[in-house]
Design a protein around this motif. Structure first.
Motif, PDB file in Angstrom:
ATOM      1  N   VAL A  66       0.837  -1.209   0.000  1.00  0.00           N
ATOM      2  CA  VAL A  66       0.000   0.000   0.000  1.00  0.00           C
ATOM      3  C   VAL A  66       0.869   1.255   0.000  1.00  0.00           C
ATOM      4  CG1 VAL A  66      -1.596   1.346   1.443  1.00  0.00           C
ATOM      5  CG2 VAL A  66      -1.989  -1.105   1.092  1.00  0.00           C
ATOM      6  N   PHE A  67       2.048   1.149   0.620  1.00  0.00           N
ATOM      7  CA  PHE A  67       2.885   2.334   0.816  1.00  0.00           C
ATOM      8  C   PHE A  67       4.010   2.452  -0.211  1.00  0.00           C
ATOM      9  CE2 PHE A  67       0.791   1.480   4.764  1.00  0.00           C
ATOM     10  CZ  PHE A  67       0.331   2.730   5.128  1.00  0.00           C
ATOM     11  N   GLN A  68       3.862   1.763  -1.329  1.00  0.00           N
ATOM     12  CA  GLN A  68       4.926   1.838  -2.340  1.00  0.00           C
ATOM     13  C   GLN A  68       4.978   3.206  -3.015  1.00  0.00           C
ATOM     14  OE1 GLN A  68       4.451  -1.527  -4.944  1.00  0.00           O
ATOM     15  NE2 GLN A  68       5.862  -2.770  -3.733  1.00  0.00           N
ATOM     16  N   THR A  69       3.836   3.650  -3.512  1.00  0.00           N
ATOM     17  CA  THR A  69       3.795   4.943  -4.217  1.00  0.00           C
ATOM     18  C   THR A  69       2.569   5.737  -3.772  1.00  0.00           C
ATOM     19  OG1 THR A  69       2.444   4.058  -6.009  1.00  0.00           O
ATOM     20  CG2 THR A  69       4.830   3.931  -6.302  1.00  0.00           C
ATOM     21  N   VAL A  70       2.552   6.980  -4.152  1.00  0.00           N
ATOM     22  CA  VAL A  70       1.368   7.808  -3.896  1.00  0.00           C
ATOM     23  C   VAL A  70       0.151   7.143  -4.541  1.00  0.00           C
ATOM     24  CG1 VAL A  70       0.300  10.042  -4.431  1.00  0.00           C
ATOM     25  CG2 VAL A  70       2.688   9.934  -3.675  1.00  0.00           C
ATOM     26  N   GLY A  71       0.355   6.580  -5.739  1.00  0.00           N
ATOM     27  CA  GLY A  71      -0.740   5.936  -6.459  1.00  0.00           C
ATOM     28  C   GLY A  71      -1.292   4.724  -5.716  1.00  0.00           C
ATOM     29  N   SER A  72      -0.400   3.879  -5.173  1.00  0.00           N
ATOM     30  CA  SER A  72      -0.883   2.676  -4.474  1.00  0.00           C
ATOM     31  C   SER A  72      -1.622   3.059  -3.190  1.00  0.00           C
ATOM     32  CB  SER A  72       0.267   1.706  -4.187  1.00  0.00           C
ATOM     33  OG  SER A  72       1.223   2.299  -3.332  1.00  0.00           O
ATOM     34  N   LEU A  73      -1.141   4.107  -2.522  1.00  0.00           N
ATOM     35  CA  LEU A  73      -1.837   4.581  -1.323  1.00  0.00           C
ATOM     36  C   LEU A  73      -3.196   5.170  -1.710  1.00  0.00           C
ATOM     37  CD1 LEU A  73      -1.884   5.112   1.728  1.00  0.00           C
ATOM     38  CD2 LEU A  73      -0.556   7.196   1.334  1.00  0.00           C
ATOM     39  N   ALA A  74      -3.227   5.904  -2.825  1.00  0.00           N
ATOM     40  CA  ALA A  74      -4.493   6.483  -3.298  1.00  0.00           C
ATOM     41  C   ALA A  74      -5.487   5.372  -3.669  1.00  0.00           C
ATOM     42  CB  ALA A  74      -4.229   7.399  -4.495  1.00  0.00           C
ATOM     43  N   ASP A  75      -4.987   4.276  -4.273  1.00  0.00           N
ATOM     44  CA  ASP A  75      -5.856   3.137  -4.610  1.00  0.00           C
ATOM     45  C   ASP A  75      -6.523   2.585  -3.344  1.00  0.00           C
ATOM     46  OD1 ASP A  75      -5.155   3.274  -7.252  1.00  0.00           O
ATOM     47  OD2 ASP A  75      -3.680   1.638  -7.149  1.00  0.00           O
ATOM     48  N   TYR A  76      -5.686   2.408  -2.312  1.00  0.00           N
ATOM     49  CA  TYR A  76      -6.193   1.855  -1.057  1.00  0.00           C
ATOM     50  C   TYR A  76      -7.240   2.787  -0.432  1.00  0.00           C
ATOM     51  CZ  TYR A  76      -6.253   1.053   3.997  1.00  0.00           C
ATOM     52  OH  TYR A  76      -6.658   0.871   5.297  1.00  0.00           O
ATOM     53  N   LEU A  77      -6.922   4.078  -0.423  1.00  0.00           N
ATOM     54  CA  LEU A  77      -7.845   5.039   0.188  1.00  0.00           C
ATOM     55  C   LEU A  77      -9.138   5.146  -0.625  1.00  0.00           C
ATOM     56  CD1 LEU A  77      -5.250   7.780   1.195  1.00  0.00           C
ATOM     57  CD2 LEU A  77      -6.495   6.259   2.753  1.00  0.00           C
ATOM     58  N   ALA A  78      -9.006   5.077  -1.954  1.00  0.00           N
ATOM     59  CA  ALA A  78     -10.201   5.156  -2.810  1.00  0.00           C
ATOM     60  C   ALA A  78     -11.127   3.974  -2.515  1.00  0.00           C
ATOM     61  CB  ALA A  78      -9.791   5.164  -4.277  1.00  0.00           C
ATOM     62  N   ALA A  79     -10.520   2.794  -2.323  1.00  0.00           N
ATOM     63  CA  ALA A  79     -11.327   1.612  -2.005  1.00  0.00           C
ATOM     64  C   ALA A  79     -12.004   1.769  -0.648  1.00  0.00           C
ATOM     65  CB  ALA A  79     -10.435   0.372  -2.018  1.00  0.00           C
ATOM     66  N   GLU A  80     -11.281   2.354   0.309  1.00  0.00           N
ATOM     67  CA  GLU A  80     -11.862   2.580   1.637  1.00  0.00           C
ATOM     68  C   GLU A  80     -13.027   3.567   1.534  1.00  0.00           C
ATOM     69  OE1 GLU A  80     -10.985   1.722   4.993  1.00  0.00           O
ATOM     70  OE2 GLU A  80      -9.806   0.070   4.176  1.00  0.00           O
ATOM     71  N   VAL A  81     -12.820   4.626   0.747  1.00  0.00           N
ATOM     72  CA  VAL A  81     -13.851   5.652   0.594  1.00  0.00           C
ATOM     73  C   VAL A  81     -15.112   5.055  -0.018  1.00  0.00           C
ATOM     74  CG1 VAL A  81     -14.468   7.755  -0.666  1.00  0.00           C
ATOM     75  CG2 VAL A  81     -12.259   7.610   0.472  1.00  0.00           C
ATOM     76  N   SER A  82     -14.910   4.215  -1.024  1.00  0.00           N
ATOM     77  CA  SER A  82     -16.079   3.672  -1.725  1.00  0.00           C
ATOM     78  C   SER A  82     -16.671   2.471  -1.004  1.00  0.00           C
ATOM     79  CB  SER A  82     -15.691   3.284  -3.147  1.00  0.00           C
ATOM     80  OG  SER A  82     -14.774   2.216  -3.096  1.00  0.00           O
ATOM     81  N   GLY A  83     -16.015   2.070   0.114  1.00  0.00           N
ATOM     82  CA  GLY A  83     -16.567   0.970   0.899  1.00  0.00           C
ATOM     83  C   GLY A  83     -16.297  -0.395   0.311  1.00  0.00           C
ATOM     84  N   LEU A  84     -15.415  -0.449  -0.707  1.00  0.00           N
ATOM     85  CA  LEU A  84     -15.097  -1.747  -1.299  1.00  0.00           C
ATOM     86  C   LEU A  84     -14.272  -2.595  -0.359  1.00  0.00           C
ATOM     87  CD1 LEU A  84     -14.268  -0.768  -4.983  1.00  0.00           C
ATOM     88  CD2 LEU A  84     -16.292  -1.950  -4.112  1.00  0.00           C
ATOM     89  N   VAL A  85     -13.471  -1.933   0.472  1.00  0.00           N
ATOM     90  CA  VAL A  85     -12.670  -2.661   1.453  1.00  0.00           C
ATOM     91  C   VAL A  85     -13.280  -2.402   2.814  1.00  0.00           C
ATOM     92  CG1 VAL A  85     -10.401  -2.853   2.526  1.00  0.00           C
ATOM     93  CG2 VAL A  85     -10.612  -2.452   0.067  1.00  0.00           C
ATOM     94  N   SER A  86     -13.577  -3.449   3.538  1.00  0.00           N
ATOM     95  CA  SER A  86     -14.212  -3.263   4.853  1.00  0.00           C
ATOM     96  C   SER A  86     -13.149  -3.009   5.900  1.00  0.00           C
ATOM     97  CB  SER A  86     -15.010  -4.478   5.227  1.00  0.00           C
ATOM     98  OG  SER A  86     -14.156  -5.603   5.297  1.00  0.00           O
TER      99      SER A  86
END
Lengths: 86, 449
Positions: A66-86
């Motif tokens: 998750v912490f490799q790049t700004v993009g990978s962190l943004a992917d994780y946060l986007a999933a959290e925001v959209s509720g895809l990841v519980s």
């Protein structure tokens, strides 16, 4: 919250945690190699992101990828925001 | 009698024993497996560079000893160390190395290395790891060579910050205000109490890696955020952490002593962290401490060493201490019952730090964009590189860490070179450190253009 806004939240949180103003942040910027984020700063980054984004992150099972790049962190946060990841 | 001989005599009662040095840096990672951690701190970043610090063992071994490495040394670096008489032992590289593994873990996957080690069994050859964890015990079993230290279970127990905090309290040593927390509820109460004092708070995992596995909470909001994250685990969940006041503007010290198998305690050395414009420059030795402070450190070493021996430990011990801005000495912040950086400098210090010389043991953090050879490093340092005799000179005591972090893709990576800057006085050593850093940065900057 769109992608641009998420990256902006990351930029603000990183500026606070790393104690220096970070300007334009590209998604391919590497958090460890390019910005010198270390394992101690990760906790602070997570705390800051929860505050600024109003999220409750499941921080116990986070993987280093998750912490490799700004993009990978943004992917994780986007999933959290959209509720895809519980 | 030199450091290595004292080590052998005190640990295996035979100063002529042969040691196989296995420098499993950050052995704490092994001890911490399955232990409670700070939220998000379970994320372990690439350990490739740390694992290559095992090369420092080359400067510790005597001629009869063996140093196990993850990879062959840069041939120019090996030749340099020989030429200045900084290395003496035989270097053996494992054949199956992965950057993410410690040298012990590599050895366990290297059949030829295992056979080689089995062939050393002569009744007076011992494995001498940086610290003993389950992997080193497994290697000892696999090759039939005894470990020159106590069981992994003992090592893990006495390396906990909870252990050292309780020991400090029981010995009556001056302690930073703080408390041991076993559960989330304890942690919340302790953080609240420290905040109420108006202090900045540091929360440390009991078994975190030294200098990591901790978080400083600068204000009430940060404390609340941490408690919010960790509170989700449930109030009675174990956390095993230490909460202490964070004291600013301190002088950090590190002292090293040796606890013999029979319980004798021998004070070895003390080093002082050097700050310049508030930036950490390394550790200086010898140090200029008052008689009173030095006496307290010796006395503390004796008390701590005896307690460790009573709890089953023998071997090298490094203790972090500090002097507060008010001059109060806190003689034990953390016990590292394993080799530490000071251990790896012991033989160099004996050979090259005669009276009237000063040294700063420095870490040069660099951002190369490609691998660099030792020949390039030596060329850019020029006459500044230590030739074994003349000062000022910088002795490179770890080179493999420069290129260890190179990634599969393009782009700069984090590299490090460790060096001992030796000069006639403390100021000259610091100046040499600055020159060395400037030249190394020039080298890697040229490499990226």
């Amino acid at each position: 919250m769109n992608r641009e806004q998420i990256v902006e939240h990351i930029r603000i949180a990183l500026s606070s945690v790393l104690n220096r103003e970070i300007g334009q942040l590209e998604e391919n910027v590497r958090l460890v190699e390019d910005l010198s984020l270390d394992s101690t700063s990760v906790i602070e980054l997570l705390m800051a992101l929860e505050d600024t984004m109003g999220l409750e992150l499941d921080v116990e099972d986070l993987q280093p990828e998750v912490f490799q790049t700004v993009g990978s962190l943004a992917d994780y946060l986007a999933a959290e925001v959209s509720g895809l990841v519980s | 009698m030199g450091f290595a001989e004292r080590l052998k005599r005190d640990l295996v009662q035979d100063e002529n024993a042969r040691f196989v040095y296995i420098n499993n840096f950050e052995v704490e990672r092994s001890w911490a497996v399955g232990e409670p951690k700070l939220p998000g701190a379970g994320i372990s970043f690439a350990s490739a560079t740390v694992n290559r610090m095992e090369e420092m063992g080359v400067l510790l071994a005597e001629s009869a000893d063996i140093v196990l490495l993850k990879a062959p040394m840069d041939s120019d670096y090996a030749a340099y160390l020989r030429a200045v008489d900084a290395s003496a032992g035989e270097v053996v590289a494992v054949e199956a190395s992965l950057p993410s593994r410690t040298v012990t873990e590599d050895a366990l996957e290297s059949p030829r290395t295992l056979d080689f080690l089995r062939g050393l069994a002569d009744g007076r050859t011992y494995l001498m790891p940086m610290g003993i964890s389950a992997a080193e015990e497994e290697l000892s079993q696999a090759v039939g060579l005894p470990l020159a230290g106590p069981r992994a279970e003992v090592c893990k127990r006495v390396n906990g910050k909870i252990y050292s905090r309780r020991l400090v309290d029981s010995l009556g040593l001056a302690a930073v205000p703080g408390v041991v927390c076993e559960t989330v509820a304890d942690l919340a109460a302790a953080v609240e109490a420290q905040c109420a004092r108006g202090d900045r708070v540091v929360v440390k995992e009991s078994l975190g890696v030294s200098g990591r596995g901790m978080v400083v909470l600068p204000d009430r909001a940060a404390a609340d955020r941490l408690l919010r994250l960790i509170g989700r685990r449930g109030q009675q969940t174990r956390v095993d952490m230490v909460v202490e006041s964070w004291i600013e503007d301190v002088t950090d010290l590190n002292y090293q002593f040796l606890v013999s198998r029979s319980g004798q305690v021998r004070f070895e050395a003390v080093k002082e962290a050097v700050l310049h414009n508030n930036v950490h420059q390394g550790h200086r030795f010898p140090v200029d401490l008052s008689e009173e402070h030095l006496g307290t450190l010796h006395e503390s070493a004796l008390l701590i060493g005896r307690a460790l021996h009573a709890d089953g430990y023998y071997g090298i011990v490094g203790v972090d201490a500090m002097i507060g801005p008010d001059g109060v000495l806190y003689p034990c912040l953390e016990i590292n019952a394993r080799f530490n950086m000071s251990t790896y400098q012991s033989r160099i210090a004996e050979r090259f730090l005669s009276a009237g010389r000063h040294a700063i043991a420095a870490t040069f953090n660099l951002k190369p964009s490609r691998a660099h050879s030792f020949a390039e490093v030596a060329a850019v340092l020029g006459r500044s590189i230590f030739d074994g005799t003349h000062i000022p000179g910088v002795l490179v005591n770890n080179f493999a860490t420069l290129n260890a972090g190179i990634g599969p893709g393009d782009g700069p990576f984090h590299g490090r070179i460790y060096g001992i800057c030796i000069a006639a006085d403390a100021g000259s050593a610091l100046a040499l450190r600055s020159r060395t850093e400037e030249r190394l940065r020039t080298l890697v900057a040229r490499g990226s253009s």
